[in-house]
Enzyme design. Structure first.
Site, PDB file in Angstrom:
ATOM      1  N   ARG A 160       0.814  -1.217   0.000  1.00 38.32           N
ATOM      2  CA  ARG A 160       0.000   0.000   0.000  1.00 38.32           C
ATOM      3  C   ARG A 160       0.849   1.270   0.000  1.00 38.32           C
ATOM      4  NH1 ARG A 160      -4.869  -0.262   1.891  1.00 38.32           N
ATOM      5  NH2 ARG A 160      -4.346  -2.134   3.063  1.00 38.32           N
ATOM      6  N   CYS A 178     -25.812  -3.476  -8.816  1.00 42.98           N
ATOM      7  CA  CYS A 178     -27.110  -3.752  -8.190  1.00 42.98           C
ATOM      8  C   CYS A 178     -26.932  -4.289  -6.763  1.00 42.98           C
ATOM      9  CB  CYS A 178     -27.857  -4.760  -9.056  1.00 42.98           C
ATOM     10  SG  CYS A 178     -29.528  -5.026  -8.470  1.00 42.98           S
TER      11      CYS A 178
END
Ligand code: PLP
Length: 422
Positions: free
Chosen positions: A266, A333
Site C-alpha cells: 500500500r 445492483c
C-alpha cells in the site's frame, strides 16, 4: 495528475471508469523507503498483491525493489517484470502445489506458515533435489489495531506459527534436510498507524532468533512484513514514515546483525493511483442525495468491504452546482455499492468527472466483474505523457472462456475415502 489534466481524458472520449497512476508519486514513495533503509543491509520487497500491473512492477524493479508474491502467476509476472529471484519471497497460508513448484524452481525465499506447509515444502524440495531457504512466519499475537479483515498478527488470524508452536517445532527443525531456516517473518496487518506493534514484534522475534541460532540455524533475515498505512483522509491522519518503521526495528537488527526484509504494498502504490469515473446522474430520495457514477465497487471494493475512506472530488468544480452531502455510489445492483457516504460535494452534472483518490493499492487488484462490469483500463502518467498500461476487458475476453465440452472422468472405482454424507 502531474502535467496531465484528467478531465481532458474524458473530453477525449476515453472510456470510464479507469485507474490512472502517477510515475512521479510512485518514485517518491519508493524514495522514502530507499532513504529509510540507506546504510542498512536490507531488502524492500514490493507486495505484488497490492497492484500487479507490469508497468508499475517494471518501474519498482528498476528502482531496485524486491518482490513478495503469494501465487505462481504473481511470481511469473514479477520475474517477467525484472525482479531478481534473490530479492523475492513467496508467503501464504495455503500454498498450492503449483505455487510451491514455481517458487522452488525459481529458487526464491519461502515463508513457512504451518507444519503442513513445512511438510509439503520439504517433500517438494526433496523431489526437486533443491534446498529451500525458509523464513518461519511467526504470529506474535500482537494487535495491530486495524480492520479485522486485514489484521494478521493476532492468534485468531489464520496466519503464521504461534510462538509456542515454534518452540515445539525446534527439535524437528534441527533434523531437516532439503531446507535451510535462514530467518523469521511476521506481518501484523495492513493500514498500520503506529510502529509500536512492529517494535514489540521485533523484540519478540529477537528471542526466537537467538534460540534458533543456538539450535544451529544460520538465521540472517528478519522480515517485518508490510502494513504501513497511508493518510487516506489527506491531511487528518498522522501516519508513520518508512523511516520510523526502520528506526523501530533497528535496535534488534544491530544487536543481532540481521538483514532487514520489508514487504510494503500500500505505502508504495496507493497514493500513486486514482479511480476516475463519470457522473451518470444525481438524485435524491427525500432523505439522501446521491451522485451515481459509472465507477463502483466492481473497481474499488475497499469502501464496502472494510468501510474504508477514500477522498473523492469532482475533476472540474468550476461548473458544478450547490454543495450538498452526497453518497457517491456506483451502478452495481447492491446497496453495498458505494464509494463514499455523506460527502460534501458541489452538485455535478451528468458527464462530469469524479476522482477517487489513493486507489492505487487493493483497487484493480481486488476488482470484480459484478453485473459484468468487466476489468477496466489502466493508465500511467509521467510528466505530460500518458500511456495506457492495460486495456479494458471486452465481451470477447469474457466469452472466450465460456465452454460446453464433455469431460470424462473415467469410471475408476471410488476411492477408499469415507463418503462425506455419513
Ligand atoms: C504477508 C504480507 N506481506 C505484505 C503485505 C502488504 O501489506 P501492505 O500493502 O499493507 O503494505 C501483506 C498484505 O496484507 C501481507 O499479507
Amino acid at each position: 495528475m502531474e502535467r496531465v489534466r484528467l478531465s481532458s481524458l474524458l473530453d477525449a472520449g476515453i472510456e470510464t471508469p479507469f485507474f490512472i497512476y502517477s510515475a512521479a508519486q510512485l518514485a517518491a514513495d519508493w524514495q522514502a523507503y530507499a532513504e529509510a533503509v540507506a546504510g542498512l543491509d536490507a531488502i524492500v520487497g514490493y507486495a505484488v498483491k497490492a497492484n500487479s500491473n507490469p508497468a508499475l512492477l517494471r518501474r519498482l524493479a528498476g528502482f531496485g525493489a524486491g518482490a513478495v508474491v503469494v501465487s505462481d502467476y504473481e511470481l511469473r509476472l514479477a520475474l517477467e517484470s525484472g525482479f531478481a529471484p534473490q530479492q523475492m519471497l513467496m508467503h501464504g497460508n495455503g500454498k498450492r502445489p503449483r505455487d510451491l513448484e514455481a517458487a522452488l524452481r525459481a529458487g526464491i525465499l519461502l515463508s513457512v506458515d504451518s507444519e503442513f506447509d513445512l511438510e509439503q515444502i520439504i517433500s517438494r524440495a526433496t523431489a526437486l533435489g533443491v534446498t529451500a531457504r525458509l523464513l518461519l512466519r511467526v504470529n506474535p499475537d500482537i494487535d495491530p489495531q486495524v480492520h479485522p479483515y486485514i489484521s494478521t498478527g493476532l492468534l485468531d488470524s489464520k496466519f503464521g506459527f504461534a510462538e509456542g508452536a515454534v518452540e515445539r517445532l525446534r527439535p524437528r527443525l534441527q533434523k531437516l534436510s532439503s531446507v535451510e531456516v535462514v530467518g523469521l517473518h511476521c506481518h501484523l496487518g495492513s493500514t498500520l498507524k503506529s510502529v509500536q506493534p512492529l517494535r514489540d514484534a521485533a523484540r519478540l522475534l529477537a528471542v526466537l532468533v537467538n534460540e534458533l541460532r543456538r539450535d544451529g540455524h544460520p538465521i540472517q533475515i528478519l522480515d517485518m512484513g508490510g502494513g504501513l498505512g497511508i493518510d487516506y483522509s489527506r491531511g487528518r491522519d498522522k501516519i508513520p514514515t518508512p523511516d520510523e518503521v526502520t528506526e523501530a526495528v533497528r535496535p534488534v537488527l544491530d544487536e543481532l546483525g540481521l538483514q532487514l526484509f520489508l514487504e510494503p504494498g500500500r505505502s508504495l502504490v496507493a497514493r500513486a493511483g486514482a479511480l476516475i469515473g463519470r457522473v451518470l446522474g444525481v438524485k435524491d430520495n427525500g432523505r439522501k442525495h446521491f451522485v451515481v457514477t459509472d465507477a463502483s465497487m466492481a473497481q474499488l471494493i475497499r469502501p464496502c468491504l472494510y468501510g474504508a475512506f477514500h477522498s473523492i472530488e469532482l475533476l472540474e468544480e468550476s461548473v458544478a452546482g450547490p454543495q450538498l452531502a452526497f453518497d457517491v455510489v456506483g451502478p452495481i445492483c447492491e446497496s453495498s455499492d458505494f464509494l463514499g457516504q455523506g460527502r460534501l460535494l458541489p452538485t455535478p452534472r451528468p458527464g462530469d468527472g469524479v476522482i477517487i483518490y489513493d486507489a492505487g493499492a487493493y483497487g484493480f487488484a481486488m476488482s470484480s466483474r459484478y453485473n459484468l462490469h468487466l476489468g477496466c483500463a489502466e493508465y500511467l502518467v509521467d510528466g505530460d505523457s500518458l500511456r495506457r498500461v492495460r486495456t479494458a476487458e471486452t465481451f470477447d475476453d469474457l466469452s472466450r472462456h465460456f465452454s460446453d465440452e464433455p469431460i470424462s472422468v473415467g469410471t475408476r472405482q471410488p476411492s477408499a475415502r469415507p463418503a462425506a454424507r455419513d
